[in-house]
Design a protein around this motif. Structure first.
Motif, PDB file in Angstrom:
ATOM      1  N   ALA A  51      32.428   8.889   3.783  1.00  0.00           N
ATOM      2  CA  ALA A  51      32.272   8.034   4.971  1.00  0.00           C
ATOM      3  C   ALA A  51      33.062   6.736   4.821  1.00  0.00           C
ATOM      4  O   ALA A  51      33.701   6.273   5.778  1.00  0.00           O
ATOM      5  N   LEU A  52      33.026   6.136   3.643  1.00  0.00           N
ATOM      6  CA  LEU A  52      33.799   4.910   3.418  1.00  0.00           C
ATOM      7  C   LEU A  52      35.295   5.177   3.515  1.00  0.00           C
ATOM      8  O   LEU A  52      36.050   4.371   4.077  1.00  0.00           O
ATOM      9  N   PHE A  53      35.728   6.312   2.969  1.00  0.00           N
ATOM     10  CA  PHE A  53      37.138   6.678   3.060  1.00  0.00           C
ATOM     11  C   PHE A  53      37.552   6.885   4.513  1.00  0.00           C
ATOM     12  O   PHE A  53      38.633   6.457   4.929  1.00  0.00           O
ATOM     13  N   ALA A  54      36.681   7.535   5.300  1.00  0.00           N
ATOM     14  CA  ALA A  54      36.981   7.759   6.711  1.00  0.00           C
ATOM     15  C   ALA A  54      37.097   6.443   7.462  1.00  0.00           C
ATOM     16  O   ALA A  54      37.984   6.272   8.309  1.00  0.00           O
ATOM     17  N   ALA A  55      36.224   5.505   7.149  1.00  0.00           N
ATOM     18  CA  ALA A  55      36.275   4.211   7.822  1.00  0.00           C
ATOM     19  C   ALA A  55      37.497   3.407   7.391  1.00  0.00           C
ATOM     20  O   ALA A  55      38.118   2.723   8.208  1.00  0.00           O
ATOM     21  N   ALA A  56      37.854   3.495   6.114  1.00  0.00           N
ATOM     22  CA  ALA A  56      38.982   2.711   5.611  1.00  0.00           C
ATOM     23  C   ALA A  56      40.318   3.234   6.119  1.00  0.00           C
ATOM     24  O   ALA A  56      41.223   2.454   6.405  1.00  0.00           O
ATOM     25  N   THR A  57      40.446   4.542   6.234  1.00  0.00           N
ATOM     26  CA  THR A  57      41.728   5.127   6.631  1.00  0.00           C
ATOM     27  C   THR A  57      41.776   5.525   8.101  1.00  0.00           C
ATOM     28  O   THR A  57      42.780   6.078   8.543  1.00  0.00           O
ATOM     29  N   ASP A  58      40.689   5.265   8.826  1.00  0.00           N
ATOM     30  CA  ASP A  58      40.594   5.591  10.253  1.00  0.00           C
ATOM     31  C   ASP A  58      40.850   7.081  10.481  1.00  0.00           C
ATOM     32  O   ASP A  58      41.657   7.478  11.313  1.00  0.00           O
ATOM     33  N   THR A  59      40.127   7.906   9.689  1.00  0.00           N
ATOM     34  CA  THR A  59      40.225   9.352   9.784  1.00  0.00           C
ATOM     35  C   THR A  59      38.860   9.916  10.183  1.00  0.00           C
ATOM     36  O   THR A  59      38.001  10.113   9.332  1.00  0.00           O
TER      37      THR A  59
END
Length: 91
Positions: A51-59
């Protein structure tokens, strides 16, 4: 990258370190219950990392993966708990 994205990726890195530390409890846990809880914590951390990766990379696709993994983690916890109780262990 923005400051917010860097902070989110740093937080994800922190959760990765926590997951690596929990591997010790999975391997050396004195009881089966300790191992089950440690595996559950690692699974929950994996969901948070995705979830953090999705938020950081806008994916947004990574959020779908995180949700599916959260459901699998829940089912796995129930299955392991049921297996442990049936073998005579007490949870």
């Amino acid at each position: 990258m923005t400051l917010v994205a860097d902070a989110l990726l740093a937080a994800a890195g922190g959760f990765v370190l926590i997951s690596i530390a929990m591997l010790y409890r999975v391997v050396k846990g004195p009881t089966m219950q300790d191992r089950v809880i440690a595996v559950n914590v690692i699974g929950s951390n994996t969901v948070v990392i995705a979830a953090l990766f999705a938020a950081a990379t806008d994916t947004p696709g990574a959020l779908d993966i995180a949700l599916v993994y959260a459901l699998l983690n829940f089912v796995m916890s129930i299955a392991i708990s049921k297996f442990t109780v049936e073998r005579g262990g007490v949870l």
